[in-house]
Design a protein around this motif. Sequence first.
Motif, PDB file in Angstrom:
ATOM      1  N   TRP A   1       0.664  -1.177  -0.030  1.00 60.45           N
ATOM      2  CA  TRP A   1      -0.044  -0.100   0.070  1.00 60.45           C
ATOM      3  C   TRP A   1       1.006   1.059  -0.019  1.00 60.45           C
ATOM      4  N   THR A   2       1.063   2.127  -1.079  1.00 60.32           N
ATOM      5  CA  THR A   2       2.099   3.028  -1.225  1.00 60.32           C
ATOM      6  C   THR A   2       1.242   4.340  -1.907  1.00 60.32           C
ATOM      7  N   HIS A   3       1.808   5.469  -1.313  1.00 61.41           N
ATOM      8  CA  HIS A   3       1.339   6.723  -2.020  1.00 61.41           C
ATOM      9  C   HIS A   3       2.264   7.134  -3.124  1.00 61.41           C
ATOM     10  N   THR A   4       2.651   6.299  -3.774  1.00 66.67           N
ATOM     11  CA  THR A   4       3.627   6.615  -4.949  1.00 66.67           C
ATOM     12  C   THR A   4       2.850   7.333  -6.159  1.00 66.67           C
ATOM     13  N   GLN A   5       3.538   8.005  -7.024  1.00 63.27           N
ATOM     14  CA  GLN A   5       2.756   8.714  -8.202  1.00 63.27           C
ATOM     15  C   GLN A   5       2.545   7.665  -9.322  1.00 63.27           C
ATOM     16  N   GLY A   6       3.242   6.580  -9.111  1.00 61.94           N
ATOM     17  CA  GLY A   6       3.060   5.652 -10.263  1.00 61.94           C
ATOM     18  C   GLY A   6       3.116   3.981  -9.766  1.00 61.94           C
ATOM     19  N   VAL A   7       1.959   3.562  -9.715  1.00 59.59           N
ATOM     20  CA  VAL A   7       2.159   2.139  -9.129  1.00 59.59           C
ATOM     21  C   VAL A   7       2.540   1.159  -9.985  1.00 59.59           C
ATOM     22  N   TYR A   8       2.432   1.394 -11.407  1.00 56.96           N
ATOM     23  CA  TYR A   8       2.849   0.349 -12.235  1.00 56.96           C
ATOM     24  C   TYR A   8       4.624   0.483 -12.194  1.00 56.96           C
ATOM     25  N   PRO A   9       4.934   1.626 -12.586  1.00 58.57           N
ATOM     26  CA  PRO A   9       6.536   1.699 -12.654  1.00 58.57           C
ATOM     27  C   PRO A   9       7.090   1.268 -11.344  1.00 58.57           C
ATOM     28  N   LEU A  10       6.670   1.573 -10.326  1.00 61.93           N
ATOM     29  CA  LEU A  10       7.144   1.056  -9.056  1.00 61.93           C
ATOM     30  C   LEU A  10       6.826  -0.295  -8.831  1.00 61.93           C
ATOM     31  N   ARG A  11       6.174  -0.833  -9.271  1.00 58.49           N
ATOM     32  CA  ARG A  11       5.747  -2.364  -9.132  1.00 58.49           C
ATOM     33  C   ARG A  11       6.982  -3.225 -10.051  1.00 58.49           C
ATOM     34  N   ASP A  12       7.092  -2.606 -11.096  1.00 57.30           N
ATOM     35  CA  ASP A  12       8.068  -3.152 -12.122  1.00 57.30           C
ATOM     36  C   ASP A  12       9.604  -3.037 -11.417  1.00 57.30           C
ATOM     37  N   ALA A  13       9.789  -1.637 -10.675  1.00 59.23           N
ATOM     38  CA  ALA A  13      11.172  -1.721 -10.061  1.00 59.23           C
ATOM     39  C   ALA A  13      11.247  -2.482  -8.938  1.00 59.23           C
ATOM     40  N   LEU A  14      10.308  -2.830  -8.088  1.00 57.70           N
ATOM     41  CA  LEU A  14      10.353  -3.576  -7.005  1.00 57.70           C
ATOM     42  C   LEU A  14      10.460  -4.950  -7.414  1.00 57.70           C
ATOM     43  N   ALA A  15       9.799  -5.307  -8.175  1.00 61.02           N
ATOM     44  CA  ALA A  15      10.009  -6.668  -8.706  1.00 61.02           C
ATOM     45  C   ALA A  15      11.433  -7.110  -9.253  1.00 61.02           C
TER      46      ALA A  15
ATOM     47  N   VAL B   1       3.676  -8.918  -7.628  1.00 63.08           N
ATOM     48  CA  VAL B   1       3.746  -7.859  -6.769  1.00 63.08           C
ATOM     49  C   VAL B   1       2.499  -6.944  -7.112  1.00 63.08           C
ATOM     50  N   HIS B   2       1.872  -6.805  -5.886  1.00 63.81           N
ATOM     51  CA  HIS B   2       0.739  -5.923  -6.268  1.00 63.81           C
ATOM     52  C   HIS B   2       0.671  -4.764  -5.332  1.00 63.81           C
ATOM     53  N   LEU B   3       0.450  -3.755  -6.041  1.00 65.80           N
ATOM     54  CA  LEU B   3       0.447  -2.257  -5.404  1.00 65.80           C
ATOM     55  C   LEU B   3      -0.925  -1.708  -5.555  1.00 65.80           C
ATOM     56  N   LYS B   4      -1.323  -1.066  -4.153  1.00 68.51           N
ATOM     57  CA  LYS B   4      -2.376  -0.196  -4.277  1.00 68.51           C
ATOM     58  C   LYS B   4      -2.369   1.105  -3.859  1.00 68.51           C
ATOM     59  N   GLY B   5      -2.725   2.048  -4.660  1.00 68.10           N
ATOM     60  CA  GLY B   5      -2.446   3.501  -4.119  1.00 68.10           C
ATOM     61  C   GLY B   5      -3.375   3.900  -3.265  1.00 68.10           C
ATOM     62  N   VAL B   6      -2.603   4.702  -2.272  1.00 65.23           N
ATOM     63  CA  VAL B   6      -3.453   5.030  -1.004  1.00 65.23           C
ATOM     64  C   VAL B   6      -2.969   6.711  -0.843  1.00 65.23           C
ATOM     65  N   PRO B   7      -3.748   7.556  -0.778  1.00 62.10           N
ATOM     66  CA  PRO B   7      -3.285   8.651  -0.617  1.00 62.10           C
ATOM     67  C   PRO B   7      -2.332   9.094   0.554  1.00 62.10           C
ATOM     68  N   GLY B   8      -1.284   9.770   0.468  1.00 62.65           N
ATOM     69  CA  GLY B   8      -0.432  10.108   1.625  1.00 62.65           C
ATOM     70  C   GLY B   8      -0.474  11.660   1.720  1.00 62.65           C
ATOM     71  N   SER B   9       0.576  12.117   2.319  1.00 66.51           N
ATOM     72  CA  SER B   9       0.569  13.732   2.650  1.00 66.51           C
ATOM     73  C   SER B   9       1.073  14.135   0.949  1.00 66.51           C
ATOM     74  N   GLY B  10       0.722  15.394   0.961  1.00 68.92           N
ATOM     75  CA  GLY B  10       1.034  16.070  -0.412  1.00 68.92           C
ATOM     76  C   GLY B  10       2.395  15.780  -0.722  1.00 68.92           C
ATOM     77  N   CYS B  11       3.095  15.434  -2.174  1.00 75.59           N
ATOM     78  CA  CYS B  11       4.198  15.227  -2.491  1.00 75.59           C
ATOM     79  C   CYS B  11       4.629  16.240  -3.372  1.00 75.59           C
ATOM     80  N   TYR B  12       4.035  16.979  -4.244  1.00 74.32           N
ATOM     81  CA  TYR B  12       4.667  17.971  -5.083  1.00 74.32           C
ATOM     82  C   TYR B  12       5.987  17.387  -6.024  1.00 74.32           C
ATOM     83  N   GLY B  13       5.822  15.966  -6.386  1.00 73.32           N
ATOM     84  CA  GLY B  13       6.687  15.679  -7.205  1.00 73.32           C
ATOM     85  C   GLY B  13       7.221  14.461  -6.608  1.00 73.32           C
ATOM     86  N   HIS B  14       8.311  13.840  -6.964  1.00 71.89           N
ATOM     87  CA  HIS B  14       8.925  12.712  -6.550  1.00 71.89           C
ATOM     88  C   HIS B  14       9.666  12.869  -5.073  1.00 71.89           C
TER      89      HIS B  14
END
Lengths: 737, 155
Positions: free
Chosen positions: A364-378, A388-401
């Motif tokens: 469970w992650t507040h990443t801006q890109g679940v698919y690219p992060l999944r591939d990097a984690l894999a 590898v299953h990623l679910k986007g859940v909001p976090g604190s504002g990120c304003y970028g990477h």
Amino acid sequence: MKESAYSPQQSRRKFISSLGCLTIGFSLTGTRWAEATPSPSALALPGSLTIEDRIDAWLEVLADGRVRVFTGKMELGQGIRTAIAQVAAEELELDLTQVEVHLAETGRTPNEGYTAGSGSMEHSAMAVRHAAAAARQQLLGLAAQHWNTRPEQLNLSAGQVRKTGTNQVLSFAQLLNGKQLEGEVKPSVKLKPKSEYRYVGKAIPRTDIERMTRGESVYVQDIRLPGMVHARVVRPPAYRARLEAFDEKNFKVPGLLKTVINGSFVAVVTEQEYQAVQAQQRAREHARWSQPQPLLPSGQDLEAYIITLPTRSQNVKSQGTVSPLDQPDARTLRASYYKPYQMHGSIGPSCAVALYEGNTLHVWTHTQGVYPLRDALAKMLNMDPDKVHLKGVPGSGCYGHNGADDVAADAALVAVAYPGKPVRMQWMREDEHAWEPYGSAMRMEAEARMDNTGRISHWRYALWSDSHSSRPGGNPGNLLAARYLEKPFNPPGSGYAGGAFRNSEPYYAIPNYQIDVHTFEGPLRVSALRSLGAYGNVFAIESFMDELSVKAQKDPLDFRIMHSTDERAIAVMQKLKEMVRPVKTGPNEGIGVAFSRYKNTATYCAVAAKVAVDKATGQVKLQQLWGVIDAGEVINLDGVINQTEGGMVQSASWTLKEEVLFDQQHVSSRDWTSYPIFRYSDVPIVEVAVIPRPHEEPLGAGEAAQGPTAAAVVNAIYRASGKRIRHLPVRAEEVAG
Amino acid sequence: MEKDITLQVNGKQHSLRVDPSTPLLYVLRNELELNGPKYGCGHEVCGACMVLLDGVAVPSCRVPVESMEGRKITTLEGLIRPDGTLHPVQRAFVQEQAAQCGYCLNGMVIAAVALLDSNKNPDDAAIRAGMERNLCRCGTQTRIMKAIQRAAKES
């Protein structure tokens, strides 16, 4: 450590069903969405339909008649959930409460890459609009078949189809009769006429704000899973430091469940959260790190230092000849500008929850890109991406990477080493401040020559910058933790150079120009910070335009307008002029202006700033900011205003206060005292005007104000004090006197 | 090291067995499962973790839970009326749409409630002074100031 009156021992199923708004449940059976190869005809489709054109990839009708919309984008506080719901409800004639938006999740939503570059309206909202229109057509077709009538005899409202002039109604669910929407979205799909819009373009309130005020579970930080354990990461004292030894034998702290050591990656796992905080501190005493060489170039003038680094140089664009600039005279002007490293500075440090169970990793992650992060984690974990299953859940504002991807990697590494239990990995304030990838320091040099009428005839511009994107993009070398593993993944080198020269071309009609970019690899870790290179480039270009307007003895807005050929650019500047015209300035006060079109192809934004300067101390008080924005077709009016107000305030904070500092070891800006940002006493009054363009393409509004605000502020300081600030952040000693 | 502690949170007594040095924030979030108070900095300088302690807005990220016995703690959740309606400050935040990511919102609401309890009609300077300890990175402070003015009028 349990409250006696409370029993958290609930089953996972019950837990998931009781979560309400925070839908963190996931299907372990089957994948409803697989990456598809777009068909050739899909290329004519708008937005993200070019990556996925099946209707049911974007929408599904639920049993209760409501519609669930799938977006591959993430809610970052920009209000995308509401904007997407508006677009779907509009085409399908639903009430807004009948639309549920499912945010980015691997295997479940389309792969829309990153939620970045202000592209969510253009890409995701437009895909949803056309998919919803196709769904409408299909539902009307089914109803026409059912009643053996023509679609023109039917009308849609509130999730039902009614046979005109009768009481006969069918819900969407009844029409589909257990099936789902079928087929592809065709480029010819008929959209609802814009003149009939009920939601799009209006200031529809976001429903998530009430949930926030109630303290409901909204953020990844709020996830609590049965049996969840707490983890913290123990970073090295410097980027290049390596772990020489860890005294595990004598490392004893209460509640310690596991110490994960993989090369130079160190993390602790405990039963309770505060135990993890203590374990992280104690672990530092038990770790011995190598002394890295070379040391960071601290104590140097960074503006001078970065242009001594080896560079990769390229010409961005040229036209005509700029050789007359080689013979400077009274009609030429030259200046150089600098912006320092700046940080995203999320209020909530990054967090992720990961569970490795049955050979599958859930994150469970507040990443801006679940698919690219999944591939990097894999790749980092040498796992099949399907596991590898990623679910986007909001976090604190990120304003970028920011640290979002990195903390997910930390959590994943720990979860795999400690299987069967959900691991909540939370970065501490220092972890975020000292290890997030910053917006690069940049130096900009500008030269121009004007003719006798004050028209710019020649323009030469060069910029020095590190990369503005090192997002994972499927590459584990861009994940912080992966660089420290026993078998490390190396950073792939300079990232997206295009980010550096974003907005490096002036958006003005100049017959002869040359724009060059020199990319270096600087001392600090860098990546995408809201607007990328546009902040530095527009700060420089629009400061320089102000200097030129002074030299030409012209009103700064008139000077820009006389070099503009785009009616929409002129319109935002004219509107700004009207807003600022009645404003009076007292002694030591001044108004500065600036303009840019984001990426030179997207949103138009003109900003004015009013400051008061204390000449004795050099203190600058930013009193007010005005913004005019043309983001094309507006989906949510208040969303555009909120993003522009916030962007202006944030950019003003960068400009007046912010600079990442470091010593020879590492970053020394480790908290809000060593890296101050705007507080209430610093915040100006803000006023935003939107120029709606309902028949133009919708454009993202989130990044357009960053550059012009910076220039408007320093231009205002010049008008108030006669002091030209070319080196950010603004320093009192440069303003005083 | 664990100890029995009684906490009064949102009008209810909670008997807990915890490490008495645990900062209040972690107990509220993990033992009482409250989402309102947020971890932001751990240094009492950003305000994300604020709670009302006997009516005063204070950060909860450092103060040891054992020192909280006998004190009246109110979190964001505790501001909601028994009938489920929002506190006027919470309502004003919704009406003004005074959030982007909303991570700082807990502390903003808590600080605003404490401010309005001590000053029914704060002017601009009083609002800024009352909110000075709370950081927002999205730049929504001007909306929050409007929400506080609205709450002052409506309550």
